[in-house]
Design an enzyme around this catalytic site. Structure first.
Site, PDB file in Angstrom:
ATOM      1  N   LYS A  68       0.858  -1.186   0.000  1.00  0.00           N
ATOM      2  CA  LYS A  68       0.000   0.000   0.000  1.00  0.00           C
ATOM      3  C   LYS A  68       0.888   1.228   0.000  1.00  0.00           C
ATOM      4  CE  LYS A  68      -4.494   0.768   0.218  1.00  0.00           C
ATOM      5  NZ  LYS A  68      -5.619  -0.116  -0.079  1.00  0.00           N
ATOM      6  N   ASP A 101      -7.027   4.365  -4.425  1.00  0.00           N
ATOM      7  CA  ASP A 101      -7.696   4.224  -3.126  1.00  0.00           C
ATOM      8  C   ASP A 101      -8.325   5.613  -2.900  1.00  0.00           C
ATOM      9  OD1 ASP A 101      -7.627   2.117  -0.686  1.00  0.00           O
ATOM     10  OD2 ASP A 101      -7.576   4.111   0.184  1.00  0.00           O
ATOM     11  N   THR A 126     -15.214  -2.575  -6.547  1.00  0.00           N
ATOM     12  CA  THR A 126     -15.230  -2.649  -5.076  1.00  0.00           C
ATOM     13  C   THR A 126     -16.674  -2.541  -4.571  1.00  0.00           C
ATOM     14  OG1 THR A 126     -13.096  -1.541  -5.143  1.00  0.00           O
ATOM     15  CG2 THR A 126     -14.097  -1.803  -2.987  1.00  0.00           C
ATOM     16  N   SER A 183      -8.534  -5.768 -10.177  1.00  0.00           N
ATOM     17  CA  SER A 183      -7.189  -5.335 -10.560  1.00  0.00           C
ATOM     18  C   SER A 183      -6.373  -6.522 -11.063  1.00  0.00           C
ATOM     19  CB  SER A 183      -6.458  -4.706  -9.366  1.00  0.00           C
ATOM     20  OG  SER A 183      -6.860  -3.369  -9.187  1.00  0.00           O
TER      21      SER A 183
END
Ligand code: GLU
Length: 447
Positions: A128, A168, A212, A379
């Site tokens: 991340k 994000d 998502t 992804s």
């Protein structure tokens, strides 16, 4: 030492080694609280110190990001990439641009990500990154200059076989486009698989944008299905109004439910006829306005400033804004209002005490690392298409996503059963994700 004592001492060491990183401690605690039974079944994990190794990222990169605003003033932000674990594949996970970003946030997200990615069953490790840059109120050109500066440092650490960032909070198609352009320029390589969440015009994949939110709703649908129920006629509340929330609302409506409220950091809107998702997109995505603007287009709806969206009664709650947005009081309010199901669209939106309230009041709980894995799974599908220079249709991609979410649900459900905790999706997700990572780490030896 009992397993419990061993886990306590591992946790104490994590807190000591990572001072002040409250969100990271919280994410580690939540996993360590569940994996005891798996350690007892597999003493080889403890012998190889798998947990201790998992809690220490493989690599942490922190860098300066200087950029110039439209008036010529210089700004300095901090950039991060935490490459957490590559046992299952190249590091994979998004970039978050938000003023709250610091190392502890990036580490909590990276830690969650590695288990989430394992649950997808796809060949991706966990990582991340992000920056404390605040895109709000910045012009397109300012965002572009920031992204170019960010990538000018990040490019040396990433690659199709090394580390594959995506979006994000604060990083969407616009930012990914600028980041990709700068990567291509610096490296002189058209390496589509280095970033995911790309635009459809240049190597992006169908359904990645929606994945998502759609995935979280598919997960909710599966949780309802095991009790013989479905979304038809359900009242739903979604927090947030970003990418996850928007497409969750869209999918709930397609499946016969009604989303009556959603929010942003300024407050929430309540629309009893159902949130009009096209109006929401216009306000939030196109005009980048605050959510109060929605009621100008839908005068029967109301806007409430500065209060929690969880006061609106619902059957299904989808927290899809940010970490720790739903506390124990909200949880009790939801339970009292007849909520059956809470499914996390965001990463760690429910506090540990809220999760305890759900357990005590019989509200079923779908944890984010399972329920919001649709984004990263899509992804991985984008990487697959890039590697084979292929592109799939929307319908086929959505079917793949639906199958993946059903599979994740079934794994969590079955693992919770196997370990004598039926219906405990959080334990099922943690144990299943942990087992996959642990097996690969054992196979790779002590690295
Ligand atoms: N940021 C998203 C997540 O939390 C997506 C990550 C990705 O697609 O790599 O899972």
């Amino acid at each position: 030492m009992t397993t419990q004592e061993k886990l306590e001492s591992i946790f104490a060491a994590v807190v000591q080694r990572n001072p002040g990183e409250a969100e990271f401690h919280q994410a580690v605690r939540e996993v360590l609280d569940s994996v005891g039974p798996a350690l007892e079944k597999h003493p080889e994990y403890a012998d190889a110190k798998i947990i201790e190794r998992i809690c220490e990222p493989e690599r942490q990169i922190i860098f300066r990001v200087p950029w110039e605003d439209d008036r010529g003033e210089v700004h300095i932000n901090r950039g991060f990439r935490v490459e957490f674990n590559s046992a299952l594949g190249p590091y994979k996970g998004g970039l978050r641009f938000h003023p709250s970003v610091y190392l502890g946030i990036v580490k909590f997200l990276g830690f969650e990500q590695l288990f989430k990615n394992a649950l997808t069953g796809m060949p991706i490790g966990g990582g991340k990154g992000g920056s404390d840059f605040d895109p709000r109120g910045r012009s397109d050109r300012e965002v572009m200059r920031f992204c170019q500066s960010f990538m000018t440092e990040l490019y040396r650490h990433i690659g199709e076989y090394t580390d594959v960032p995506a979006g994000d909070i604060g990083v969407g198609a616009r930012e990914i486009g600028y980041l990709f352009g700068q990567y291509k320029r610096i490296t002189n390589r058209y390496e589509s698989g280095v970033l995911t969440g790309k635009g459809l015009a240049y190597g992006g994949a169908q359904v990645r944008r929606e994945a998502t939110g759609y995935g979280a709703v598919f997960f909710a649908q599966e949780m309802l299905r095991v009790t013989g129920d479905d979304l038809d006629g359900k009242r739903v509340v979604v927090s947030g109004s970003g990418n996850v929330a928007t497409y969750a609302i869209e999918k709930v409506h397609q499946l016969g439910g009604t989303v009556v409220a959603c929010s942003d950091s300024s407050g929430f809107i309540h629309d009893d006829k159902g949130i009009d998702v096209e109006v929401l997109k216009e306000v939030k995505q196109v005009r980048r306005e605050r959510i109060a603007a929605y009621v100008q287009h839908r005068p029967h709806a109301s806007f409430t400033a500065g209060q929690s969206v969880w006061q609106v009664p619902c059957h299904v709650a989808l927290p899809s804004a940010t970490q720790n947005e739903l506390d124990a009081t909200d949880a009790a309010t939801l339970a009292a209002g007849g909520c059956l199901l809470v499914v996390e669209g965001a990463n760690m939106p429910a506090t540990p005490r809220a999760i305890r309230v759900f357990a005590e009041t019989g509200v079923r709980f779908g944890p984010g690392k399972a329920a919001n894995a649709g984004g990263v799974a899509a992804s991985a599908l984008e990487m697959q298409q890039n590697a084979s220079r292929d592109s799939w249709t929307f319908a086929y991609s959505e079917q793949r996503l639906r199958d993946i979410m059903r599979d994740i649900h079934d794994r969590c459900y079955a693992t919770a059963d196997e370990y004598g905790m039926p219906g405990n999706y959080a334990a099922g997700a943690n144990i299943d994700g942990f087992r996959s990572v642990a097996e690969a780490m054992l196979a790779h030896g002590l690295i």
